[in-house]
Design an enzyme around this catalytic site. Structure first.
Site, PDB file in Angstrom:
ATOM      1  N   CYS A 249      10.429   1.590   1.624  1.00  0.00           N
ATOM      2  CA  CYS A 249      11.441   0.541   1.786  1.00  0.00           C
ATOM      3  C   CYS A 249      12.838   1.125   1.623  1.00  0.00           C
ATOM      4  O   CYS A 249      13.767   0.696   2.288  1.00  0.00           O
ATOM      5  CB  CYS A 249      11.197  -0.573   0.777  1.00  0.00           C
ATOM      6  SG  CYS A 249      11.063   0.026  -0.899  1.00  0.00           S
TER       7      CYS A 249
ATOM      8  N   SER B  92       6.658  -7.445   2.569  1.00  0.00           N
ATOM      9  CA  SER B  92       7.497  -7.870   3.694  1.00  0.00           C
ATOM     10  C   SER B  92       8.148  -9.230   3.411  1.00  0.00           C
ATOM     11  O   SER B  92       7.719  -9.969   2.512  1.00  0.00           O
ATOM     12  CB  SER B  92       6.622  -7.979   4.940  1.00  0.00           C
ATOM     13  OG  SER B  92       5.627  -8.947   4.717  1.00  0.00           O
TER      14      SER B  92
ATOM     15  N   TRP C 285       0.805  -1.223   0.000  1.00  0.00           N
ATOM     16  CA  TRP C 285       0.000   0.000   0.000  1.00  0.00           C
ATOM     17  C   TRP C 285       0.836   1.269   0.000  1.00  0.00           C
ATOM     18  O   TRP C 285       0.308   2.351  -0.194  1.00  0.00           O
ATOM     19  CB  TRP C 285      -0.868  -0.001   1.272  1.00  0.00           C
ATOM     20  CG  TRP C 285      -0.078  -0.372   2.490  1.00  0.00           C
ATOM     21  CD1 TRP C 285       0.007  -1.630   3.036  1.00  0.00           C
ATOM     22  CD2 TRP C 285       0.790   0.457   3.257  1.00  0.00           C
ATOM     23  NE1 TRP C 285       0.885  -1.616   4.098  1.00  0.00           N
ATOM     24  CE2 TRP C 285       1.382  -0.347   4.258  1.00  0.00           C
ATOM     25  CE3 TRP C 285       1.139   1.808   3.205  1.00  0.00           C
ATOM     26  CZ2 TRP C 285       2.297   0.142   5.183  1.00  0.00           C
ATOM     27  CZ3 TRP C 285       2.044   2.301   4.140  1.00  0.00           C
ATOM     28  CH2 TRP C 285       2.620   1.474   5.109  1.00  0.00           C
ATOM     29  N   ASN C 286       2.154   1.172   0.262  1.00  0.00           N
ATOM     30  CA  ASN C 286       2.867   2.420   0.597  1.00  0.00           C
ATOM     31  C   ASN C 286       3.026   3.386  -0.577  1.00  0.00           C
ATOM     32  O   ASN C 286       3.005   4.595  -0.382  1.00  0.00           O
ATOM     33  CB  ASN C 286       4.195   2.127   1.310  1.00  0.00           C
ATOM     34  CG  ASN C 286       5.170   1.375   0.455  1.00  0.00           C
ATOM     35  OD1 ASN C 286       4.783   0.733  -0.521  1.00  0.00           O
ATOM     36  ND2 ASN C 286       6.431   1.435   0.808  1.00  0.00           N
TER      37      ASN C 286
ATOM     38  N   LYS D 224      -3.055  -8.279  -7.265  1.00  0.00           N
ATOM     39  CA  LYS D 224      -3.584  -8.462  -5.910  1.00  0.00           C
ATOM     40  C   LYS D 224      -2.912  -7.352  -5.084  1.00  0.00           C
ATOM     41  O   LYS D 224      -1.756  -7.447  -4.689  1.00  0.00           O
ATOM     42  CB  LYS D 224      -3.208  -9.853  -5.366  1.00  0.00           C
ATOM     43  CG  LYS D 224      -3.786 -10.136  -3.992  1.00  0.00           C
ATOM     44  CD  LYS D 224      -2.882  -9.590  -2.909  1.00  0.00           C
ATOM     45  CE  LYS D 224      -3.386  -9.793  -1.507  1.00  0.00           C
ATOM     46  NZ  LYS D 224      -4.276  -8.721  -1.037  1.00  0.00           N
TER      47      LYS D 224
ATOM     48  N   ALA E 288      -2.633  -4.517  -1.855  1.00  0.00           N
ATOM     49  CA  ALA E 288      -2.816  -4.596  -0.399  1.00  0.00           C
ATOM     50  C   ALA E 288      -4.282  -4.311  -0.066  1.00  0.00           C
ATOM     51  O   ALA E 288      -4.944  -3.505  -0.732  1.00  0.00           O
ATOM     52  CB  ALA E 288      -1.906  -3.584   0.288  1.00  0.00           C
ATOM     53  N   SER E 289      -4.773  -4.950   0.984  1.00  0.00           N
ATOM     54  CA  SER E 289      -6.208  -4.903   1.291  1.00  0.00           C
ATOM     55  C   SER E 289      -6.702  -3.518   1.700  1.00  0.00           C
ATOM     56  O   SER E 289      -7.909  -3.280   1.696  1.00  0.00           O
ATOM     57  CB  SER E 289      -6.527  -5.889   2.415  1.00  0.00           C
ATOM     58  OG  SER E 289      -6.247  -7.186   1.955  1.00  0.00           O
TER      59      SER E 289
ATOM     60  N   GLU F 185      10.711  -7.811  -4.113  1.00  0.00           N
ATOM     61  CA  GLU F 185      11.216  -6.522  -3.614  1.00  0.00           C
ATOM     62  C   GLU F 185      10.734  -6.417  -2.177  1.00  0.00           C
ATOM     63  O   GLU F 185       9.555  -6.174  -1.941  1.00  0.00           O
ATOM     64  CB  GLU F 185      10.619  -5.355  -4.423  1.00  0.00           C
ATOM     65  CG  GLU F 185      10.951  -5.352  -5.889  1.00  0.00           C
ATOM     66  CD  GLU F 185      12.344  -4.837  -6.173  1.00  0.00           C
ATOM     67  OE1 GLU F 185      13.110  -4.603  -5.210  1.00  0.00           O
ATOM     68  OE2 GLU F 185      12.665  -4.694  -7.349  1.00  0.00           O
TER      69      GLU F 185
HETATM   70  P1  NDP Z   1       2.944  -7.112   3.420  1.00  0.00           P
HETATM   71  O1  NDP Z   1       4.010  -8.055   3.036  1.00  0.00           O
HETATM   72  O2  NDP Z   1       2.118  -7.424   4.581  1.00  0.00           O
HETATM   73  O3  NDP Z   1       1.924  -6.906   2.214  1.00  0.00           O
HETATM   74  C1  NDP Z   1       2.339  -6.754   0.892  1.00  0.00           C
HETATM   75  C2  NDP Z   1       1.379  -7.507  -0.011  1.00  0.00           C
HETATM   76  O4  NDP Z   1       1.524  -8.907   0.193  1.00  0.00           O
HETATM   77  C3  NDP Z   1      -0.081  -7.192   0.253  1.00  0.00           C
HETATM   78  O5  NDP Z   1      -0.778  -7.219  -0.971  1.00  0.00           O
HETATM   79  C4  NDP Z   1      -0.520  -8.329   1.157  1.00  0.00           C
HETATM   80  O6  NDP Z   1      -1.902  -8.570   1.114  1.00  0.00           O
HETATM   81  C5  NDP Z   1       0.254  -9.480   0.561  1.00  0.00           C
HETATM   82  N1  NDP Z   1       0.534 -10.583   1.476  1.00  0.00           N
HETATM   83  C6  NDP Z   1       0.781 -10.502   2.804  1.00  0.00           C
HETATM   84  N2  NDP Z   1       1.033 -11.745   3.293  1.00  0.00           N
HETATM   85  C7  NDP Z   1       0.924 -12.608   2.260  1.00  0.00           C
HETATM   86  C8  NDP Z   1       1.064 -14.030   2.123  1.00  0.00           C
HETATM   87  N3  NDP Z   1       1.376 -14.801   3.153  1.00  0.00           N
HETATM   88  N4  NDP Z   1       0.893 -14.586   0.909  1.00  0.00           N
HETATM   89  C9  NDP Z   1       0.593 -13.813  -0.148  1.00  0.00           C
HETATM   90  N5  NDP Z   1       0.436 -12.468  -0.094  1.00  0.00           N
HETATM   91  C10 NDP Z   1       0.624 -11.867   1.096  1.00  0.00           C
HETATM   92  O7  NDP Z   1       3.691  -5.708   3.535  1.00  0.00           O
HETATM   93  P2  NDP Z   1       3.101  -4.298   3.861  1.00  0.00           P
HETATM   94  O8  NDP Z   1       1.856  -4.039   3.119  1.00  0.00           O
HETATM   95  O9  NDP Z   1       3.070  -4.169   5.312  1.00  0.00           O
HETATM   96  O10 NDP Z   1       4.235  -3.358   3.201  1.00  0.00           O
HETATM   97  C11 NDP Z   1       5.341  -2.947   3.888  1.00  0.00           C
HETATM   98  C12 NDP Z   1       6.550  -3.833   3.588  1.00  0.00           C
HETATM   99  O11 NDP Z   1       6.854  -3.850   2.211  1.00  0.00           O
HETATM  100  C13 NDP Z   1       7.793  -3.296   4.264  1.00  0.00           C
HETATM  101  O12 NDP Z   1       8.541  -4.343   4.800  1.00  0.00           O
HETATM  102  C14 NDP Z   1       8.556  -2.628   3.127  1.00  0.00           C
HETATM  103  O13 NDP Z   1       9.908  -2.457   3.306  1.00  0.00           O
HETATM  104  C15 NDP Z   1       8.222  -3.506   1.988  1.00  0.00           C
HETATM  105  N6  NDP Z   1       8.367  -2.758   0.761  1.00  0.00           N
HETATM  106  C16 NDP Z   1       9.378  -3.075  -0.101  1.00  0.00           C
HETATM  107  C17 NDP Z   1       9.583  -2.316  -1.230  1.00  0.00           C
HETATM  108  C18 NDP Z   1      10.651  -2.662  -2.207  1.00  0.00           C
HETATM  109  O14 NDP Z   1      10.575  -2.179  -3.325  1.00  0.00           O
HETATM  110  N7  NDP Z   1      11.613  -3.475  -1.879  1.00  0.00           N
HETATM  111  C19 NDP Z   1       8.753  -1.177  -1.527  1.00  0.00           C
HETATM  112  C20 NDP Z   1       7.724  -0.943  -0.572  1.00  0.00           C
HETATM  113  C21 NDP Z   1       7.548  -1.709   0.532  1.00  0.00           C
HETATM  114  P3  NDP Z   1      -2.876  -8.053   2.293  1.00  0.00           P
HETATM  115  O15 NDP Z   1      -2.791  -6.562   2.296  1.00  0.00           O
HETATM  116  O16 NDP Z   1      -4.205  -8.568   1.888  1.00  0.00           O
HETATM  117  O17 NDP Z   1      -2.357  -8.657   3.556  1.00  0.00           O
END
Ligand code: NDP
Length: 458
Positions: free
Chosen positions: A262, A207, A130-131, A154, A156-157, A228
């Site tokens: 990130c 994450s 979502w960020n 898909k 973020a929710s 990423e």
């Molecule tokens: P999440 O990992 O919780 O969510 C990211 C996406 O993955 C969402 O769409 C989420 O869906 C989905 N997701 C979560 N768990 C699962 C799973 N077990 N299986 C499949 N899909 C899953 O991260 P955040 O939304 O909290 O974002 C922040 C994180 O992302 C930070 O750690 C940040 O550093 C990283 N990030 C990395 C970047 C990069 O380019 N390297 C850029 C931006 C952020 P749902 O919302 O439905 O849970």
């Protein structure tokens, strides 16, 4: 089942969406399969023209989409509009450069002739955070559409409105049905899509645990994946640096996007000779930032994206202080007049952080600066590399030899010299170590999901 948009400044839900039903998901997958053929039939030139139209629409709708992003995840409207415009830039970049990247590459061989053709793989699932609700998606979608790979999103929710707006603008630009589809599904349904034979690959930004889950399923299905993930980027300041410029960059690096990036500078590793000067100037500017309504022009920092994000950072700080770190500025729950329920957080600064403190090892996804004092460049690099992450890194110095040394030794996917790390459509973007693998953007981003077919002719 429904998904809600909730304003982080008020914690009030303002829109409700129906989750994608199993039947609708099945239809989306079938349609995406046909989308590959439809994109292929468009041809490279028409796909490039489609990306130009898409860029025009994004620029026209920057205010509308920027407002939507602000409302759903709390970033300032100023930053949100800039984000939408950056998506347009990526579309124009791939419209211009994509045809060249995809052209056949002749290779000289001993007998006969040979070339490498770049062919689409088919529908790619994009699991996004979502960020940066628009930019994270477009940096995948622009090269994917150019390469004739349909996108299944898909998101973020907490950003369903942005997710649907992205599908709409792509179709409004004239891309065929099946070329891009938003799936409003929870993370539990992601594995099923990865395992579906019609999905040919998956890219995830998010994450570590989410990345590992997605990569595991993709690995078992022998499908390409790109990850990423998070980062805890070091920002090194050496005595020869322009300290004023370093402080300004540090403030932007740590607080942009309400500190939820990130590639934000997170660990400020400062040489002993200039530590106090840097710390005092940094603290003064950090303390002066204005917390408030993200839609207001004069707001520097909006709310954190969710109540759980606020709880998490407060807990990280509490545990770090418990382990001996000193909270020397902010780092507490904030208050904004008229919005008592918002996820307000006062930007903070931690110093004297021991190795046992969570802040030493974990990513802090909020505007908290971690300051470290070091006696030398080697000590700075050693501390910078003492992290599971390896996304970005920055060094501020006027000494050429220090730059060369740091560039070769810092364990990261990017090093910025006398500036902050930022993504640019023309440059590869990605990390090493637990920050993920593969590269987005530039030619590499497009090649991530392309069949590089070797053709030999007698
Ligand atoms: P999440 O990992 O919780 O969510 C990211 C996406 O993955 C969402 O769409 C989420 O869906 C989905 N997701 C979560 N768990 C699962 C799973 N077990 N299986 C499949 N899909 C899953 O991260 P955040 O939304 O909290 O974002 C922040 C994180 O992302 C930070 O750690 C940040 O550093 C990283 N990030 C990395 C970047 C990069 O380019 N390297 C850029 C931006 C952020 P749902 O919302 O439905 O849970």
């Amino acid at each position: 089942m429904t998904i809600q948009s909730r304003n982080p400044a008020t914690n009030q839900a303002f829109e409700t969406y129906e989750e994608t039903s199993p039947d609708a998901l099945e239809e989306a997958l079938a349609c995406a399969e046909e989308g590959t053929e439809a994109l292929r039939l468009m041809g490279v030139r028409e796909r490039a023209r489609g990306l130009e139209r898409l860029a025009d629409l994004l620029e026209e709708r920057a205010e509308e989409y920027g407002r939507l992003a602000s409302l759903e995840m709390g970033k300032t409207l100023r930053e949100a509009k800039a984000e939408v415009r950056k998506c347009a830039l990526a579309c124009r970049y791939y419209a211009q450069e994509g045809p060249g990247f995809l052209a056949d590459e002749p290779v000289k061989i001993d007998e006969g002739s040979a070339y490498v053709a770049h062919l689409p793989l088919g529908p790619i699932l994009a699991v996004m955070p979502w960020n940066f609700p628009f930019w994270q998606v477009f940096r995948f979608a622009a090269p994917a559409l150019m390469a004739a790979n349909p996108g299944l999103l898909k998101h973020a929710s907490n950003v369903p409105g942005c997710a649907l707006a992205i599908e709409k603008v792509i179709l409004d630009a004239g891309f065929p049905r099946g070329s891009f589809k938003t799936l409003l599904i929870g993370s539990k349904r992601v594995e099923g899509v990865i395992r579906d034979p019609r999905a040919k690959g998956v890219t995830l930004t998010g994450s570590g645990p989410a990345g590992a889950a997605v990569a595991k399923a993709a690995g078992e299905e022998i499908k390409p994946s790109l990850l990423e993930l998070g980062g805890s980027d070091p920002f090194i300041v050496m005595p020869s640096a322009d300290i004023g410029a370093a402080v300004d960059a540090a403030i932007t690096g740590r607080t942009q996007n309400n500190g939820q990036s990130c590639i934000a500078a997170k660990r400020f590793i400062v040489h002993d000779e200039v530590y106090d000067r840097f710390r005092d100037a940094f603290a003064e500017k950090l303390g002066a930032l204005r917390l408030g309504d993200p839609l207001a022009e004069d707001t520097d920092i909006g709310p954190l994206a969710s109540a759980s994000a606020l709880d998490e950072v407060l807990e990280q700080i509490e545990k770090s202080v418990g382990a001996g770190a000193k909270l020397t500025l902010g780092g507490t729950r904030g208050e904004v007049e008229g919005c008592p329920e918002g996820n307000w957080f006062v930007p903070g600064m931690l110093e004297d952080i021991p190795e046992e403190a969570p802040a030493f090892r974990d990513e802090i996804f909020a505007p908290v600066a971690l300051l470290f004092r070091v006696p030398s460049l080697d000590a700075a690099i050693e501390l910078a590399n003492d992290s599971a992450f390896g996304l970005g890194s920055a060094i501020f110095t006027k000494d050429r030899a220090e730059v060369d040394h740091a560039v070769r030794r810092l364990e990261a996917g990017a090093t910025a010299v006398n500036r902050i790390v930022a993504s640019d459509p023309r440059l590869p973007f990605g990390g090493i170590k637990t920050s993920g693998y593969g590269r987005e953007l530039a030619k590499d981003g497009m090649m991530a999901f392309v069949n590089k077919k070797t053709v030999t002719v007698s």
